[in-house]
Design an enzyme around this catalytic site. Structure first.
Site, PDB file in Angstrom:
ATOM      1  CD  GLU A 172      11.472   6.243 -37.278  1.00  0.00           C
ATOM      2  OE1 GLU A 172      11.819   6.913 -38.275  1.00  0.00           O
ATOM      3  OE2 GLU A 172      10.293   5.966 -37.023  1.00  0.00           O
ATOM      4  CG  ASP A 195      14.083  13.530 -42.467  1.00  0.00           C
ATOM      5  OD1 ASP A 195      13.078  12.873 -42.139  1.00  0.00           O
ATOM      6  OD2 ASP A 195      15.244  13.093 -42.377  1.00  0.00           O
TER       7      ASP A 195
END
Length: 273
Positions: A49, A60
């Protein structure tokens, strides 16, 4: 069969879960990221990924944000991301691009899908793109032969899980907990519950991510999921390394630990699912 499906099938044939590793392109440099990803693959990662650096990474946590910020400050572009995809996919590893929606829209939806596919990419994960708003992307991605991975959360209703399952390609990304990415000391009990709820509405593959930071945690998740996704802990290997070479060695060693973990699943575990 897509490259992602083939990777999951190969893992299942080996009586184990698939190991999915994340790193942002351009960190610590374009070539450094490629070297680190190659080390992940040598260590046993089945699917890559690849993060497209973006200035507003909504889900994130601080570890990945730090890496993405460094990639942006050194000038990493979408062209660099596509070149990284090309280099990694050329080695035969299924490669997805993880990006937020804004970069896709600015680049051009159909153009982005076509260019990812032309680089050898297998799919795209856009965590802020919902199935209800994904019509244009799904058309473009399907035309380019790309899988689109959607996220499911512990808070998702049954109706929501069905919608995500219907739209998803490649696999469904089951978030183990509510919140942003980052290493956690233990796997949330809600992860197994979410996977079970997804199994009740779909036979598509389910991979669990957010917080995996050890081989023991990978082994735990491998008992109930088709795949284990690890990101922040790989990034941490590079952030904490004294030298670039030390970072590469740390990434490969950690990938081997995780690969041993996903192989802890027994034949009985597989046949019962």
């Amino acid at each position: 069969m897509t490259a992602i499906a083939a990777a999951f099938d190969a893992a299942r044939a080996d009586n184990r879960a698939a190991l999915i590793g994340y790193l942002p392109a351009g960190f610590p440099s374009v070539e450094g990221a490629i070297a680190a990803i190659e080390a992940m693959i040598r260590g046993g990662v089945d699917i890559v990924e690849l993060g497209l650096p973006y200035s507003d990474p909504l889900i994130d946590g601080p570890v990945i944000q730090s890496a993405v910020d460094q990639a942006l400050r050194t000038g990493t572009t979408t062209a660099d991301v596509l070149e990284t995809v090309r280099r990694i996919a050329a080695g035969g590893t299924a490669t997805l691009v993880m990006t937020y929606w804004n970069p896709i829209e600015r680049y051009g939806v159909a153009r982005f899908a076509d260019d990812v596919a032309a680089a050898g990419g297998s799919g795209v994960i856009a965590p802020d793109l919902t199935p209800e708003e994904a019509g244009d992307w799904l058309s473009a991605g399907s035309a380019a032969g790309l899988d689109t991975v959607f996220l499911a959360a512990p808070s998702s209703t049954e109706a929501r899980l069905r919608l995500v399952a219907e739209a998803a390609g490649g696999f469904i990304y089951a978030a183990s907990t509510m919140g942003v990415t980052g290493e956690r000391a233990a796997v949330s009990s809600r992860a197994a519950e979410l996977v079970a709820r997804l199994r009740a509405v779909t036979d598509k593959r389910v991979a669990v991510g957010l917080g995996v930071s050890s081989g023991a945690q990978a082994a735990e998740i491998a008992q109930f999921a088709d795949g284990v996704i690890v990101g922040s802990a790989f990034v941490r290997c590079l952030l904490d390394a004294a030298t670039p070479d030390a970072g590469i060695r740390a990434v490969e060693a950690f990938a081997r630990e995780l690969a041993e973990g996903v192989r802890a699943r027994t034949v009985a575990d597989v046949t019962q699912r």
